[in-house]
Design a protein around this motif. Structure first.
Motif, PDB file in Angstrom:
ATOM      1  N   GLY A  86      22.724  74.105 -43.559  1.00 38.61           N
ATOM      2  CA  GLY A  86      21.871  74.651 -44.603  1.00 38.61           C
ATOM      3  C   GLY A  86      20.577  73.882 -44.752  1.00 38.61           C
ATOM      4  N   LEU A  87      20.651  72.546 -44.677  1.00 36.75           N
ATOM      5  CA  LEU A  87      19.450  71.718 -44.785  1.00 36.75           C
ATOM      6  C   LEU A  87      18.490  72.005 -43.631  1.00 36.75           C
ATOM      7  CD1 LEU A  87      18.191  69.414 -46.477  1.00 36.75           C
ATOM      8  CD2 LEU A  87      19.273  67.804 -44.898  1.00 36.75           C
ATOM      9  N   ALA A  88      19.020  72.203 -42.434  1.00 43.51           N
ATOM     10  CA  ALA A  88      18.173  72.503 -41.275  1.00 43.51           C
ATOM     11  C   ALA A  88      17.492  73.863 -41.423  1.00 43.51           C
ATOM     12  CB  ALA A  88      19.006  72.461 -39.994  1.00 43.51           C
ATOM     13  N   VAL A  89      18.233  74.868 -41.894  1.00 47.91           N
ATOM     14  CA  VAL A  89      17.649  76.207 -42.057  1.00 47.91           C
ATOM     15  C   VAL A  89      16.593  76.194 -43.158  1.00 47.91           C
ATOM     16  CG1 VAL A  89      18.155  78.611 -42.629  1.00 47.91           C
ATOM     17  CG2 VAL A  89      19.732  77.312 -41.196  1.00 47.91           C
ATOM     18  N   ILE A  90      16.845  75.469 -44.235  1.00 43.28           N
ATOM     19  CA  ILE A  90      15.833  75.346 -45.299  1.00 43.28           C
ATOM     20  C   ILE A  90      14.596  74.628 -44.776  1.00 43.28           C
ATOM     21  CG2 ILE A  90      15.365  74.332 -47.568  1.00 43.28           C
ATOM     22  CD1 ILE A  90      18.375  74.672 -48.159  1.00 43.28           C
ATOM     23  N   HIS A  91      14.787  73.610 -43.956  1.00 38.06           N
ATOM     24  CA  HIS A  91      13.648  72.910 -43.344  1.00 38.06           C
ATOM     25  C   HIS A  91      12.860  73.852 -42.441  1.00 38.06           C
ATOM     26  CE1 HIS A  91      11.196  69.757 -41.704  1.00 38.06           C
ATOM     27  NE2 HIS A  91      11.748  69.834 -40.496  1.00 38.06           N
ATOM     28  N   SER A  92      13.547  74.732 -41.734  1.00 39.71           N
ATOM     29  CA  SER A  92      12.856  75.718 -40.902  1.00 39.71           C
ATOM     30  C   SER A  92      12.030  76.663 -41.767  1.00 39.71           C
ATOM     31  CB  SER A  92      13.878  76.508 -40.074  1.00 39.71           C
ATOM     32  OG  SER A  92      13.240  77.490 -39.284  1.00 39.71           O
ATOM     33  N   TYR A  93      12.572  77.063 -42.892  1.00 40.93           N
ATOM     34  CA  TYR A  93      11.822  77.918 -43.823  1.00 40.93           C
ATOM     35  C   TYR A  93      10.580  77.191 -44.332  1.00 40.93           C
ATOM     36  CZ  TYR A  93      10.824  80.716 -47.995  1.00 40.93           C
ATOM     37  OH  TYR A  93      10.205  81.480 -48.960  1.00 40.93           O
ATOM     38  N   ASP A  94      10.734  75.906 -44.683  1.00 43.96           N
ATOM     39  CA  ASP A  94       9.592  75.119 -45.155  1.00 43.96           C
ATOM     40  C   ASP A  94       8.496  75.034 -44.100  1.00 43.96           C
ATOM     41  OD1 ASP A  94      10.965  74.738 -47.482  1.00 43.96           O
ATOM     42  OD2 ASP A  94      11.466  72.641 -47.105  1.00 43.96           O
ATOM     43  N   THR A  95       8.868  74.705 -42.879  1.00 39.51           N
ATOM     44  CA  THR A  95       7.866  74.544 -41.827  1.00 39.51           C
ATOM     45  C   THR A  95       7.178  75.866 -41.511  1.00 39.51           C
ATOM     46  OG1 THR A  95       9.601  74.805 -40.143  1.00 39.51           O
ATOM     47  CG2 THR A  95       9.038  72.558 -40.814  1.00 39.51           C
ATOM     48  N   ALA A  96       7.935  76.959 -41.562  1.00 37.85           N
ATOM     49  CA  ALA A  96       7.322  78.266 -41.313  1.00 37.85           C
ATOM     50  C   ALA A  96       6.347  78.634 -42.422  1.00 37.85           C
ATOM     51  CB  ALA A  96       8.413  79.333 -41.186  1.00 37.85           C
ATOM     52  N   MET A  97       6.722  78.374 -43.658  1.00 37.14           N
ATOM     53  CA  MET A  97       5.819  78.659 -44.772  1.00 37.14           C
ATOM     54  C   MET A  97       4.565  77.803 -44.678  1.00 37.14           C
ATOM     55  SD  MET A  97       6.912  81.053 -46.873  1.00 37.14           S
ATOM     56  CE  MET A  97       6.133  80.667 -48.435  1.00 37.14           C
ATOM     57  N   ASN A  98       4.722  76.531 -44.369  1.00 35.04           N
ATOM     58  CA  ASN A  98       3.568  75.629 -44.288  1.00 35.04           C
ATOM     59  C   ASN A  98       2.655  75.975 -43.118  1.00 35.04           C
ATOM     60  OD1 ASN A  98       4.666  74.281 -46.473  1.00 35.04           O
ATOM     61  ND2 ASN A  98       5.652  72.722 -45.222  1.00 35.04           N
ATOM     62  N   LEU A  99       3.228  76.502 -42.028  1.00 34.71           N
ATOM     63  CA  LEU A  99       2.437  76.808 -40.845  1.00 34.71           C
ATOM     64  C   LEU A  99       1.748  78.162 -40.939  1.00 34.71           C
ATOM     65  CD1 LEU A  99       1.576  76.093 -37.936  1.00 34.71           C
ATOM     66  CD2 LEU A  99       3.710  77.158 -37.149  1.00 34.71           C
ATOM     67  N   PHE A 100       2.469  79.173 -41.392  1.00 30.63           N
ATOM     68  CA  PHE A 100       1.937  80.531 -41.341  1.00 30.63           C
ATOM     69  C   PHE A 100       1.275  80.979 -42.642  1.00 30.63           C
ATOM     70  CE2 PHE A 100       5.471  80.615 -38.221  1.00 30.63           C
ATOM     71  CZ  PHE A 100       4.714  80.872 -37.081  1.00 30.63           C
ATOM     72  N   THR A 101       1.547  80.315 -43.749  1.00 29.42           N
ATOM     73  CA  THR A 101       0.972  80.749 -45.029  1.00 29.42           C
ATOM     74  C   THR A 101       0.140  79.671 -45.691  1.00 29.42           C
ATOM     75  OG1 THR A 101       2.893  80.052 -46.336  1.00 29.42           O
ATOM     76  CG2 THR A 101       2.958  82.265 -45.371  1.00 29.42           C
ATOM     77  N   SER A 102       0.004  78.498 -45.059  1.00 31.72           N
ATOM     78  CA  SER A 102      -0.765  77.372 -45.617  1.00 31.72           C
ATOM     79  C   SER A 102      -0.207  76.901 -46.950  1.00 31.72           C
ATOM     80  CB  SER A 102      -2.246  77.759 -45.775  1.00 31.72           C
ATOM     81  OG  SER A 102      -2.808  78.108 -44.522  1.00 31.72           O
ATOM     82  N   ALA A 103       1.058  77.202 -47.202  1.00 32.54           N
ATOM     83  CA  ALA A 103       1.697  76.710 -48.421  1.00 32.54           C
ATOM     84  C   ALA A 103       2.228  75.308 -48.194  1.00 32.54           C
ATOM     85  CB  ALA A 103       2.833  77.641 -48.828  1.00 32.54           C
ATOM     86  N   GLN A 104       2.374  74.583 -49.244  1.00 30.66           N
ATOM     87  CA  GLN A 104       2.903  73.227 -49.177  1.00 30.66           C
ATOM     88  C   GLN A 104       4.165  73.158 -50.030  1.00 30.66           C
ATOM     89  OE1 GLN A 104       1.776  70.856 -47.140  1.00 30.66           O
ATOM     90  NE2 GLN A 104       0.206  72.283 -46.404  1.00 30.66           N
TER      91      GLN A 104
END
Length: 473
Positions: A86-104
């Protein structure tokens, strides 16, 4: 010639240590693969993640060896592995949001903190709770605490409404979902109440059309549980929590009485208010519409979350896109309510089935502890907690895959959320405690006096798990 057969119960702590190390290593590896897939480099905090995982494994292993040496060796490794995935999948969601949407955003960092807190509380439960039967003393206190927690979101100041459901409270800027803790209190209450009334519920009362009904004096708490479930459904518009608590009570009633009539009575009592909610409550009616036809042009706006989740799972195919190579950010709440779609996209059908198999094994271990334990309270409590996990997994996975309407519960140990993760770690600790009681040799059980072996006969506890025989002449 006298043959003496001695039984030595195996604690299996070495097996547990191996499984814990393997589970933690797989979790850390999955976390690293996310950054390798997304950016081609290892995460900067990989060493920190590895140290935290190692400390959690060492602490849990030491506490179990100290306080619950005969516990089931598979429960904690399954929990650690699910938490790590679960922690890995959440980290993947974070990195995708930060990369594709410029969110932090840093949901993974918060989840890591909640993981540490959950492991600490689980260890504390194992250290402080030496005998699960002590909890039976607090049957009615547990009922009062559970009811108070469920009603807290209705308070005018601290209660919060989110996406049509009023299931959160906010204190000093921190949000909490009281229902996650309430399910533990209600499991304690139901186990304590039913173990003292199981005979009257199973034998006393009239029988109409082949269905056994309880006496009115015994039916009171059942009506209270029903009314509480209806109150949650009506005032908090939370079908999932209402279904969870009423389903928990009916399932434990069935375990206590071994009568299928209780399942029929429970379905009859829950179905009318559910139909009223579907037809009268807009929030619930919209979820039913999205379940029936989420891809139609007129429903795509309100049902965007389910539609995108279906497309995400479809894009994963059989083996998935790979950790860190999917687009979990496309699905709203891909880190929490819809984390299963994020997982299925990056790990594919094979990975999704593997995670479901882990849940199946966890529930099987809970039911195994329920069957093996010697007291009725422990049987009902372990069975009830196992049913809570099973029902949550079915409701969440069934909702995102359109097997049933979406209800809004969280996937245990996987989904982002502090209240859910911490409370599920406490449930895991309770299951470890009761599995220790179930597998512990009779002569070493708390409150049991060792029996003196008869001369020339086999000595040792008859219910010792996996006994090792030593025959001497």
């Amino acid at each position: 010639m006298v043959t003496v057969v001695s039984y030595t119960a195996r604690t299996r702590r070495t097996l547990q240590a191996i499984l814990l190390i393997a589970a933690a290593a797989l979790g850390v590896l999955a976390y690293a693969l996310v950054d390798l897939g997304r950016s081609g480099a290892l995460p900067e905090n990989l060493l920190q993640i590895g140290i935290i995982a190692a400390v959690i494994v060492v602490v849990l292993q030491a506490v179990v060896m100290w306080r619950a040496p005969y516990a089931d060796p598979a429960i904690l490794p399954i929990v650690v592995l699910l938490n790590g995935i679960g922690l890995a999948v959440i980290h993947s969601y974070d990195t995708a949001m930060n990369l594709f949407t410029s969110a932090q955003i840093e949901y993974a960092s918060r989840q890591l903190l909640w993981t540490i807190l959950g492991a600490i509380l689980a260890a504390a439960v194992l250290v402080l709770l030496r005998d699960h039967r002590v909890l039976r003393r607090y049957t009615w206190i547990s009922a009062a605490c559970g009811a108070l927690l469920l009603l807290l979101p209705l308070a005018p100041i601290i209660g919060q409404e989110n996406l049509g459901s009023r299931i959160w409270i906010s204190i000093a800027g921190y949000s909490f979902q009281p229902a996650e803790l309430a399910k533990i209190f209600f499991a304690l209450f139901f186990a304590g109440y039913l173990v003292s009334r199981r005979d009257t519920l199973a034998l006393a009362g009239p029988k109409v059309l082949g269905i056994h009904f309880p006496r009115w004096s015994d039916f009171g708490p059942i009506l209270v549980a029903w009314a509480l479930g209806i109150a949650i459904l009506v005032f908090e518009t939370d079908l999932g929590t209402s279904l969870l608590f009423f389903g928990l009570f009916v399932a434990m009633l069935y375990v206590a009485t071994d009568r299928l009539s209780w399942l029929v009575i429970g379905a009859v009592m829950f179905l009318p208010p559910a139909i009223v909610a579907v037809t009268q409550v807009s929030h619930v009616r919209r979820r039913l519409t999205c379940w029936l036809d989420p891809l139609s042009p007129e429903n795509y706006g309100p049902c965007e979350q389910i539609a995108k989740g279906l497309f995400g799972m479809a894009s994963g195919g059989l083996i998935g896109t790979g950790l860190g190579e999917g687009r979990p950010n496309v699905v709203p709440f891909g880190h929490s309510d819809f984390i299963f779609t994020s997982l299925a996209e990056e790990l594919g059908l094979v990975g999704a089935f593997a995670v479901l198999l882990l849940y199946l094994l966890l529930v099987q271990r809970a039911l195994r502890a329920a069957v093996g334990i010697s007291d009725g309270f422990g049987t009902l409590l372990a069975g009830g907690l196992g049913f809570v996990i099973a029902l949550q997994v079915f409701v969440v996975v069934g909702g995102v895959t359109r097997v049933i309407p979406l209800t809004g519960l969280t996937l245990p140990f996987l989904a982002s959320g502090g209240s859910s993760l911490v409370c599920n770690w406490i449930i895991a600790a309770l299951l470890v405690r009761m599995s220790d009681a179930a597998r512990r040799p009779a002569a070493r059980r708390l409150g049991a006096a060792p029996a003196a072996p008869a001369s020339g006969s086999a000595s040792g506890p008859s219910d010792a798990p996996s006994p090792a025989r030593e025959v001497t002449a």
